[in-house]
Write a protein that holds these residues in place. Structure first.
Motif, mmCIF file in Angstrom:
data_model
loop_
_atom_site.group_PDB
_atom_site.id
_atom_site.type_symbol
_atom_site.label_atom_id
_atom_site.label_comp_id
_atom_site.label_asym_id
_atom_site.label_seq_id
_atom_site.Cartn_x
_atom_site.Cartn_y
_atom_site.Cartn_z
ATOM 1 N N TYR A 137 -2.110 5.800 3.693
ATOM 2 C CA TYR A 137 -1.417 4.774 4.479
ATOM 3 C C TYR A 137 0.018 5.205 4.764
ATOM 4 C CZ TYR A 137 0.015 -0.034 5.756
ATOM 5 O OH TYR A 137 0.477 -1.150 6.400
ATOM 6 N N VAL A 158 -3.402 4.418 -0.632
ATOM 7 C CA VAL A 158 -1.965 4.161 -0.506
ATOM 8 C C VAL A 158 -1.268 5.388 0.070
ATOM 9 C CG1 VAL A 158 0.166 3.705 -1.785
ATOM 10 C CG2 VAL A 158 -1.932 2.454 -2.351
ATOM 11 N N ASN A 193 -1.811 -2.204 0.183
ATOM 12 C CA ASN A 193 -1.365 -2.013 1.561
ATOM 13 C C ASN A 193 -1.221 -3.382 2.243
ATOM 14 O OD1 ASN A 193 -1.332 0.695 0.977
ATOM 15 N ND2 ASN A 193 -3.331 1.117 1.905
ATOM 16 N N GLY A 230 3.260 0.472 2.284
ATOM 17 C CA GLY A 230 2.044 0.703 1.515
ATOM 18 C C GLY A 230 2.284 0.477 0.031
#
Length: 718
Positions: free
Chosen positions: A296, A293, A266, A239
């Motif tokens: 993720y 982010v 990402n 990420g």
């Protein structure tokens, strides 16, 4: 900045949704053009700020230009780069925007390729490159030292002017990350993205959320897809927001930089700068979502375990909010990356390289010996493509391109609107008719020049060739003859070569005096070469012939690529004469037809088809195969069991013949006209393909092994 500050860490302040706006700069920098480079950097930062960016990332060594090469060994270059950095800081543009600026740094006797981190007139550190490019076109260890102290810092003493401006005496240099009030920033540079264990992965495991990559990556046909894959390797696994800055244009050497800077979050592209743009400053901005982010990363359990075990980087604290104070602003929606077709890349890449060379060289245009064949026809079509790009840029409001073209044509009021009319001002072609020239190629040269718009002439070189033959008769007491006239092979080649060399001399004579013929005595034309990469690998050209020129737009392109481009140009630009040229067998037209009507063709002369030459050259360079391993590989690719169905003996003969001719002609490659690098098997002797120019032509030991292998293969295939 105190040393103690670097060792501290603090928690990131989080909010339900944290967004930031980042900018990437695509600049057309020029080696050693310190004023121009400075002004373009300043303009790019201004544009980024106008669009509300919190961070701006520039390309590698943007203060000096990447291609300074051995000029990096001069203390002037690093000293002046620091003057440029001081100018940028003094201008005030770094206020309220975190800037990543590429600069060379001399530290304790070693020269480092660095990113300068600058905010509000303060230099927060110099991040040194750890992995230097040292293959193909790149020789960075010749000029720079790789920073070998993993995750360590040292003190760098600023020169007096920067000390006065920044009120700092010492700043850190080395391997570190930046911690702001609300996120962590890190950077890697160009080659570091391509190494197996790229620093971006380690930085991500240590909490870096925004990655800067100031790059200066050269163009090869189809290379952009590989770059995007490499960035995704970091962002898909860990990420993050990845800001990839690439320069654009030709900065004084054989490499072309194709731009297409990227902002990736990402595993998706948020923004992409144009490829092959004529704009010298392009600012690309996106609003990225830091919360996305973090989300993720939170689902990757194994990554969390690795992050817990990872070694920390030194963190430099920067009191700055990267987050936006605009909670209702929506993040930038992902876009699909744009990849041009092979034909589009060939149409734009060499044309951009030619444009930069033309506008920076002080020339008034181009002169091209136009033979009516595919190679010179493709070069003429590339001039036309360049004219289309110039007019597109002017119509889009590019004042710099307009100023450049006005200076080139020496008309301060000129506004180009028609590509053919523009070509008529800056492009001159000449069909140089020799003893073996045909009416068909003469006609096609004239038609193509008319379609492009070039000012076209016909010159008869036969009287000059006759004078050379007569001079040699007086020297030797007998007349040189072609083979079909009863002469030897040596005489035949000599008579072909003198035609080619006469054309070279005549090309330069016309290029230097064309402006005089138009009542001007103020400039010159650049002579364009038109030898392709396949012929160079085979050595199928005359040393110091009309392929010897100032620059060669197709010297890095294969014949198959020229066919692809010519088909595209015939449709895109209505250069329909190219269709007939593609359909014909290529011929040098240097040897008159024999009495039985047999016509000289390139492929017959070379002993290979162009497609075969391209494959052999790729094996030699890209797969690094010598004669023996090439023979073994070609048996797999061309042998009796394949669709090509070539016999073992035929493969053996081709491999031997290629290497004999390569050895005989290797010396020619030391004189190749500078050409834009476009494929991975270029034989460019000057920087890309480093080999001796005197090689044993019999390859006796290698060929004996091929003989033994060939007999074994023949038994196996019976």
């Amino acid at each position: 900045m105190k040393h103690a500050e670097r060792s501290q860490e603090r928690d990131i302040v989080t909010s339900p949704t944290v967004k930031t706006r980042v900018a990437v700069s695509t600049l057309n920098q020029w080696a050693l053009d310190f004023e121009g480079n400075r002004d373009r950097i300043i303009e790019s930062i201004k544009q980024a700020k106008e669009q509300g960016a919190k961070m701006r990332v520039g390309s590698e060594l943007e203060t000096t230009g990447y291609s300074c090469e051995d000029h990096f060994l001069e203390s002037d270059t690093t000293d002046l780069a620091f003057d440029v950095l001081a100018d940028i800081i003094e201008s005030g543009v770094t206020d309220d925007i975190f800037c990543v600026i590429g600069v060379p740094v001399m530290h304790e006797g070693a020269r480092y390729n660095c990113d300068a981190y600058v905010l509000n007139g303060t230099i927060y550190g110099f991040k040194a490159k750890k992995h230097l490019a040292n293959d193909g076109n790149y020789y960075e260890p010749r000029w720079f030292t790789a920073w070998s102290k993993d995750r360590e810092l040292e003190d760098f003493i600023l020169p007096p002017r920067l000390e006065r401006l920044t009120k700092q005496k010492i700043v850190p240099i080395g391997d570190f990350v930046i911690q702001t009030n609300d996120t962590i920033l890190g950077s890697e540079k160009c080659e570091e993205m391509f190494v197996p264990n790229n620093p971006g992965i380690d930085m991500a495991l240590d909490g870096v959320e925004i990655f800067a990559n100031g790059s200066d990556s050269h163009w090869e046909v189809g290379k952009l897809q590989n770059r995007v894959r490499k960035i995704f390797r970091t962002t898909e696994s860990s990420g993050g927001i990845y800001i990839y800055a690439n320069s654009v244009g030709g900065d004084g050497g054989r490499m072309l930089k194709d731009g297409s800077s990227l902002i990736i979050q990402n595993n998706t592209v948020l923004a992409q700068a144009p490829q092959f743009t004529l704009d010298t400053v392009t600012s690309t901005v996106a609003t990225a979502n830091l919360t996305a982010v973090r989300s993720y990363r939170s689902v990757a359990g194994s990554a969390r375990v690795q992050a817990d075990k990872s070694k920390s980087y030194p963190r430099i604290l920067v009191p700055f909010d990267m987050g936006l104070e605009a909670p209702t602003e929506l993040p930038t929606e992902p876009v699909e990356p744009i990849f041009l077709t092979r034909a589009e890349e060939i149409a734009k890449g060499p044309a951009l390289w030619m444009w930069d060379y033309l506008r920076r060289s002080g020339a008034s245009g181009f002169f091209l010996p136009l033979s009516g064949g595919l190679d010179s026809g493709s070069v003429n079509a590339l001039v036309g493509s360049m004219c289309h790009m110039v007019i597109d840029a002017v119509q889009e409001g590019n004042k710099e391109v307009l100023a450049d073209i006005r200076r080139i044509v020496a008309d301060e009021d000129y506004i180009p609107t028609d590509p053919r009319e523009l070509a008529g001002r800056i492009s001159v072609t000449c069909y140089m008719k020799g003893p073996a020239s045909s009416g068909k190629t003469e006609s096609r040269a004239a038609m193509l020049a008319r379609e492009v718009g070039s000012d076209h002439f016909v010159a008869d070189i036969e009287p000059m060739v006759r004078e050379f033959r007569e001079t040699m008769r007086k020297i030797f007491g007998w007349e040189l003859r072609f083979e079909h006239e009863g002469g030897t092979r040596a005489e035949d080649l000599a008579l072909q070569n003198i035609q080619a060399r006469v054309r070279m001399a005549l090309a330069y004579l016309q290029a230097q005096t064309y402006r005089v013929s138009k009542g001007r005595n103020d400039n010159f034309l650049l002579v364009l070469g038109s030898a392709n990469v396949d012929e160079a690998n085979r050595g199928y050209f005359t040393k110091y012939d009309c392929s010897s020129a100032d620059i060669n737009p197709i010297g890095g392109l294969a014949k198959k690529d020229l066919r692809i481009f010519a088909e595209y140009a015939a449709e895109k630009f209505a250069y329909t004469t190219l269709k007939g040229i593609i359909a014909d067998k290529p011929t040098a037209e240097l040897r008159p037809d024999s009495p039985d009507g047999h016509q000289q063709t390139d492929e017959e002369d070379m002993g290979f088809t162009y497609d075969e030459l391209g494959e052999v050259a790729s094996l030699r360079k890209e797969e690094r195969l010598g004669p023996v391993s090439m023979f073994q590989r070609l048996v797999e690719l061309w042998g009796p069991h394949t669709e090509k169905g070539m016999s073992i003996e035929a493969i053996e003969n081709k491999v031997k013949y290629f290497h004999v001719m390569y050895a005989i002609n290797r010396h020619k490659l030391t004189t190749l006209t500078p050409a834009v690098h476009a494929v991975g098997y270029s034989p460019d002797d000057n920087r890309f393909d480093q080999r001796p120019f005197l090689i044993p032509k019999n390859w006796s030991y290698q060929f004996k092994k091929i003989d033994r292998l060939a007999r074994e293969y023949e038994k196996d295939f019976r």
